[in-house]
Structure formats: C-alpha cells, structure tokens
Design an enzyme around this catalytic site. Structure first.
Site, PDB file in Angstrom:
ATOM      1  N   PRO A  90       0.791  -1.194   0.000  1.00 23.47           N
ATOM      2  CA  PRO A  90       0.000   0.000   0.000  1.00 23.47           C
ATOM      3  C   PRO A  90       0.835   1.260   0.000  1.00 23.47           C
ATOM      4  CG  PRO A  90      -0.198  -1.261   2.042  1.00 23.47           C
ATOM      5  CD  PRO A  90       0.768  -1.943   1.188  1.00 23.47           C
ATOM      6  N   GLU A  91       0.453   2.181  -0.823  1.00 23.64           N
ATOM      7  CA  GLU A  91       1.042   3.521  -0.803  1.00 23.64           C
ATOM      8  C   GLU A  91       0.035   4.415  -0.071  1.00 23.64           C
ATOM      9  OE1 GLU A  91       2.588   4.720  -4.672  1.00 23.64           O
ATOM     10  OE2 GLU A  91       2.607   2.645  -5.324  1.00 23.64           O
TER      11      GLU A  91
ATOM     12  N   ARG B  31       3.697 -11.486   3.620  1.00 20.97           N
ATOM     13  CA  ARG B  31       5.155 -11.369   3.462  1.00 20.97           C
ATOM     14  C   ARG B  31       5.842 -10.815   4.716  1.00 20.97           C
ATOM     15  NH1 ARG B  31       6.473  -8.692  -2.239  1.00 20.97           N
ATOM     16  NH2 ARG B  31       8.552  -9.387  -1.721  1.00 20.97           N
TER      17      ARG B  31
ATOM     18  N   HIS C 246      -1.665 -16.244   8.201  1.00 21.35           N
ATOM     19  CA  HIS C 246      -1.078 -14.909   8.147  1.00 21.35           C
ATOM     20  C   HIS C 246      -1.815 -13.896   9.009  1.00 21.35           C
ATOM     21  CE1 HIS C 246       0.205 -16.697   4.152  1.00 21.35           C
ATOM     22  NE2 HIS C 246       1.276 -16.644   4.896  1.00 21.35           N
TER      23      HIS C 246
ATOM     24  N   ARG D 224      20.500  17.835  -7.293  1.00 21.53           N
ATOM     25  CA  ARG D 224      20.490  16.372  -7.250  1.00 21.53           C
ATOM     26  C   ARG D 224      20.554  15.798  -8.647  1.00 21.53           C
ATOM     27  NH1 ARG D 224      18.530  14.766  -2.227  1.00 21.53           N
ATOM     28  NH2 ARG D 224      19.502  12.788  -2.729  1.00 21.53           N
TER      29      ARG D 224
END
Length: 287
Positions: free
Chosen positions: A2-3, A123, A104, A166
């Site tokens: 998820p973002e 995970r 899980h 940068r």
DNA sequence: CCCACGACCTGTGGGC
DNA sequence: TGCCCACAGGTCGTGG
C-alpha cells in the site's frame, strides 16, 4: 503494498472502530513482523484507549491514553479485516475473526465496541511499534520524513528545493520518503506521466514549469486514488473487503506495450527495470 | 552523496 | 498438470 491512498483508505476504515475505543484484548500470534514487536507489546496495549487515528506518510498512528503511540506500517502485503460484530463463533482459546487465512493472521485487537480487527501480512514486511507520544516527531522514523503531499507544507517550491543539485533520477528521488512522504512505485510512475517528466531525468535539470506540473500531478493522482478507495492489484483491500478501483485509471503502471494515453503522442509504454523495481513510462512524451 | 544489489518473506501467475 | 522462474504496492543495509 500500500502507498498513501491505500493506507489512508485503511485508516478511514479502522477509524470508526478504533478512535475513542478501548482495547479489551490484544493477541500477538507471533513475536515479530518485519521487526520484533516491542517489549510488552500486548500488555502496553491491553486496556488502553485509542485517542484518535491519523496517518503520516505510509504509517497509521494511534496515540493512546497512555504515554505511547501505536504505529503501524503495512509493508507490502499488510491488511486489516474488521469484524464489527465480533468473531463468528464463541471465543474459545483463540477464535479468529476471519479464519480464511489463519496462517497470516498475526495480530488481533478486540475493542470495547465489540469489534475484532485482525492484521494479516503474508510477506511480513509490515511492522508495529510503540513510541512515546511526546517524542514521536523526533523518532528516527519520522524526524527526517518529508512533507505530507496533500498538505500546504508541500508545494512546488518545496519540491524545487529538494530537487536542487540532485543528479539522481526524478523517480528515485520521489520514492525517497525524505523528499515527500507516502509515494510508492505506482503513484510515482503515474504522477511523472501526468507531468510529462521522464523517470530518469536528473532531478536538478527539471525546470520550474515542470516542477509545478509535477506538484499538481502528485496532488491530483493521490486525491483521485483516495477517492477511488486506492488500487487493488492483489492483496490490498479496505477493511471491509472492498476493492479499490483506481487501478482502472492507471495510465502507465502495468501497461507495458500499450499505446500512451496522451492525446496525439503515439508512444508505447515501456517497462524498465530500475534498481530491481519496474518503471513504467512513455519514452515519447515524458522528457 | 550516488547507485546497484541483495536481504527480508511468501504467494501467485505465466511460460514451458 | 506440474515445475520453475520472475515478479510483487517497501524499506534497510552494504559495498563500490
């Protein structure tokens, strides 16, 4: 994983069950997620009241009526399932709210409102920690974190200062949570396409006009994704199981070989491996 | 400071 | 059908 939009969707789903609620039971079915759970995790949470539920970058923050704030990061596959009416069977030694994926189901919270909130993470790249609320902003996880992209603290000028000098590519820099908090692989690819900037363009070489477009694109993509309930690719879902649908609005992510959606562009979406991650972009209109 | 790469951990989907 | 490999939304550490 998820973002920001997915984390925000999860936060909004948890909020009515957690904010103001007392945790009457906490079950940790293993001692660690990505990192070991903090010492006394279960005791320090059991009986505590959650004062509110907020988000910073990809973290969910739950300050308690004790000295600690519970922080939650969903990693790649972390998700919550809420059973508002409690577990379907009478609680025995351990009655799992949602037995579909018991392997899980790592952490369970039961609230005084009768809700069971189960944290699943196949995970186990996610983690939870307890941090003294008074020093939360000074904690290493947050001290260096960049501005919230949907707050006034984030504007084109801020982006320009972060990019100045940068030589790193625009994509890599945007994934750096110190530049701006909450972006991940999907939304960076999407925002760069909207702003017509190549992911490989050295950050310092991006002009003011494009930086302004980029700021607008980031804001617009994130807001639209939150409105859509995030993007469901595989594991992600809201706490009630609802799928996000922003993935239907992807312009480049996962669209290798498809025509570029920019009008009259004629380009074909390319996928490039960049430091082990997939970058999707249009080589024609993204300069 | 920059970059590439491996590690963490498990599941899934595609190709053969 | 079965096996193997590539790949997956995120960091984190190391070494050049």
């Amino acid at each position: 994983m998820p973002e920001l939009p997915e984390v925000e969707t999860v936060r909004r789903g948890l909020e009515p069950h957690l904010s103001g609620a007392r945790l009457v039971r906490v079950i940790a079915r293993r001692p660690d997620l990505r990192f070991p759970l903090p010492d006394g995790f279960v005791q320090r949470l059991t009986g505590a009241r959650v004062e509110s539920l907020s988000r910073r970058g990809k973290y969910i923050l739950a300050p308690l009526d004790r000295d600690d704030t519970l922080i939650i990061h969903l990693g790649m596959t972390g998700r919550f399932v809420v059973e508002a009416g409690g577990p379907p069977q009478a609680p025995g030694e351990f009655a799992l709210a949602t037995p579909a994926d018991p392997k899980h189901a790592h952490i369970v919270f039961e609230t005084d409102g009768g809700a069971w909130l189960t944290y699943f993470d196949a995970r186990r790249f996610g983690y939870m920690d307890l941090i003294p609320t008074a020093t939360l902003e000074l904690h290493p996880r947050f001290a260096a974190m960049g501005p919230e992209p949907l707050s006034p603290a984030f504007d084109a000028g801020r982006l320009a200062r972060a990019f100045a000098g940068r030589r790193q590519g625009a994509k890599t820099l945007l994934l750096d949570q110190r530049v701006v908090a909450g972006l991940g692989n999907i939304y960076v690819c999407e925002a760069l396409h909207h702003a017509k900037i190549s992911p490989f363009k050295p950050a310092a070489e991006i002009g003011t006009r494009k930086l302004t477009a980029l700021h607008g694109a980031i804001t617009m993509v994130l807001e639209a994704a939150i409105t859509a309930g995030g993007s469901t690719l595989r594991d992600y879902a809201a706490v009630d199981g609802a799928m996000g649908y922003f993935q239907h609005d992807f312009r480049v992510y996962g669209r290798e070989g498809e025509p570029c959606p920019t009008p009259r562009c004629g380009g074909v979406i390319a996928r490039t491996a960049q430091a082990g991650r997939s970058t999707f972009h249009c080589p024609v209109c993204q300069k």
